[in-house]
Design a protein around this motif. Structure first.
Motif, PDB file in Angstrom:
ATOM      1  N   GLY A   8      -2.115  -3.520   3.308  1.00  0.00           N
ATOM      2  CA  GLY A   8      -2.377  -2.461   2.353  1.00  0.00           C
ATOM      3  C   GLY A   8      -1.459  -2.392   1.156  1.00  0.00           C
ATOM      4  N   SER A  17      -2.563   5.501  -5.990  1.00  0.00           N
ATOM      5  CA  SER A  17      -2.454   5.675  -4.539  1.00  0.00           C
ATOM      6  C   SER A  17      -2.616   4.336  -3.827  1.00  0.00           C
ATOM      7  CB  SER A  17      -3.533   6.626  -4.029  1.00  0.00           C
ATOM      8  OG  SER A  17      -3.395   7.918  -4.590  1.00  0.00           O
ATOM      9  N   ARG A  19      -2.752   2.929   0.550  1.00  0.00           N
ATOM     10  CA  ARG A  19      -2.693   3.274   1.965  1.00  0.00           C
ATOM     11  C   ARG A  19      -2.227   2.049   2.751  1.00  0.00           C
ATOM     12  NH1 ARG A  19      -7.268   4.290   6.510  1.00  0.00           N
ATOM     13  NH2 ARG A  19      -6.299   6.011   7.644  1.00  0.00           N
ATOM     14  N   SER A  21      -1.297   0.254   6.410  1.00  0.00           N
ATOM     15  CA  SER A  21      -1.655   0.302   7.830  1.00  0.00           C
ATOM     16  C   SER A  21      -0.740  -0.627   8.607  1.00  0.00           C
ATOM     17  CB  SER A  21      -3.102  -0.144   8.042  1.00  0.00           C
ATOM     18  OG  SER A  21      -4.007   0.671   7.353  1.00  0.00           O
ATOM     19  N   TRP A  36       7.696   4.272   8.945  1.00  0.00           N
ATOM     20  CA  TRP A  36       7.739   3.380   7.794  1.00  0.00           C
ATOM     21  C   TRP A  36       9.105   3.477   7.137  1.00  0.00           C
ATOM     22  CZ3 TRP A  36       3.952  -0.012   6.678  1.00  0.00           C
ATOM     23  CH2 TRP A  36       2.691   0.192   7.253  1.00  0.00           C
ATOM     24  N   PHE A  67       3.495  11.598   0.153  1.00  0.00           N
ATOM     25  CA  PHE A  67       3.130  10.643   1.201  1.00  0.00           C
ATOM     26  C   PHE A  67       2.739  11.399   2.469  1.00  0.00           C
ATOM     27  CE2 PHE A  67       5.970   6.812  -0.212  1.00  0.00           C
ATOM     28  CZ  PHE A  67       5.434   6.916  -1.490  1.00  0.00           C
ATOM     29  N   THR A  68       1.803  10.820   3.214  1.00  0.00           N
ATOM     30  CA  THR A  68       1.394  11.384   4.497  1.00  0.00           C
ATOM     31  C   THR A  68       1.333  10.285   5.541  1.00  0.00           C
ATOM     32  OG1 THR A  68       0.060  13.076   3.394  1.00  0.00           O
ATOM     33  CG2 THR A  68      -0.366  12.691   5.729  1.00  0.00           C
ATOM     34  N   SER A  70       0.302   9.169   9.419  1.00  0.00           N
ATOM     35  CA  SER A  70      -0.604   9.541  10.501  1.00  0.00           C
ATOM     36  C   SER A  70      -0.708   8.359  11.466  1.00  0.00           C
ATOM     37  CB  SER A  70      -1.988   9.907   9.953  1.00  0.00           C
ATOM     38  OG  SER A  70      -2.571   8.809   9.275  1.00  0.00           O
ATOM     39  N   TYR A  79      -0.437   4.809   9.862  1.00  0.00           N
ATOM     40  CA  TYR A  79      -0.850   4.725   8.468  1.00  0.00           C
ATOM     41  C   TYR A  79       0.164   5.459   7.584  1.00  0.00           C
ATOM     42  CZ  TYR A  79      -5.283   3.764  10.818  1.00  0.00           C
ATOM     43  OH  TYR A  79      -6.262   3.254  11.636  1.00  0.00           O
ATOM     44  N   LEU A  80       0.211   5.050   6.326  1.00  0.00           N
ATOM     45  CA  LEU A  80       0.996   5.768   5.330  1.00  0.00           C
ATOM     46  C   LEU A  80       0.143   5.897   4.076  1.00  0.00           C
ATOM     47  CD1 LEU A  80       3.790   7.068   4.792  1.00  0.00           C
ATOM     48  CD2 LEU A  80       4.407   4.931   3.621  1.00  0.00           C
ATOM     49  N   GLN A  81      -0.323   7.109   3.830  1.00  0.00           N
ATOM     50  CA  GLN A  81      -1.073   7.391   2.600  1.00  0.00           C
ATOM     51  C   GLN A  81      -0.074   7.762   1.525  1.00  0.00           C
ATOM     52  OE1 GLN A  81      -4.474   7.187   1.909  1.00  0.00           O
ATOM     53  NE2 GLN A  81      -3.813   7.592  -0.195  1.00  0.00           N
ATOM     54  N   ASN A  83       0.392   8.827  -2.348  1.00  0.00           N
ATOM     55  CA  ASN A  83      -0.238   9.345  -3.566  1.00  0.00           C
ATOM     56  C   ASN A  83       0.829   9.595  -4.626  1.00  0.00           C
ATOM     57  OD1 ASN A  83      -2.728   9.405  -2.177  1.00  0.00           O
ATOM     58  ND2 ASN A  83      -2.357  11.499  -1.466  1.00  0.00           N
TER      59      ASN A  83
END
Length: 116
Positions: A8, A17, A19, A21, A36, A67-68, A70, A79-81, A83
């Motif tokens: 990703g 943005s 994402r 994985s 992360w 960042f989020t 999950s 995961y690291l989203q 933005n």
């Protein structure tokens, strides 16, 4: 044998943005904390975000609100989203996971570059 495979990363403009994985595979009994980290050139590796198996998360102050983190426990994936990316987010991002009985492992790293 345990492996962490990241995906990703890439090049994105400021404000964009991405994402990330990270999937764990191999002889896994239970995955505990996943997280992360990132390392920019000339700097030490730093924690970006981490999440427990129960879903409790914590973030570096520099990424809070942008960042989020999950995870999907069934898929052993984190995961690291990311933005509102900034040039200072440019770094190699590493996945880390703590496994029951075998300890901690690192992924190979994925490059994130934020530049116009």
């Amino acid at each position: 044998q345990v492996q962490l495979v990241e995906s990703g990363g890439g090049l994105v403009q400021p404000g964009g943005s991405l994402r990330l994985s990270c999937a764990a595979s191999g002889s896994i009994f239970r995955v505990k904390t996943m997280g992360w980290y990132r390392q920019a050139p000339g700097k030490e590796r730093e924690l970006v975000a981490a999440i427990s198996s129960g879903g409790n998360s914590n973030y570096a102050d520099s990424v809070k609100g942008r960042f989020t983190i999950s995870r999907d426990n069934a898929q052993n994936t984190v995961y690291l989203q990311m933005n509102s990316l900034k040039p200072e987010d440019t770094a190699v991002y590493y996945c880390n996971a703590d496994f029951a009985f075998v300890g901690g492992y690192w992924g190979q790293g994925t490059q994130v570059t934020v530049s116009s």
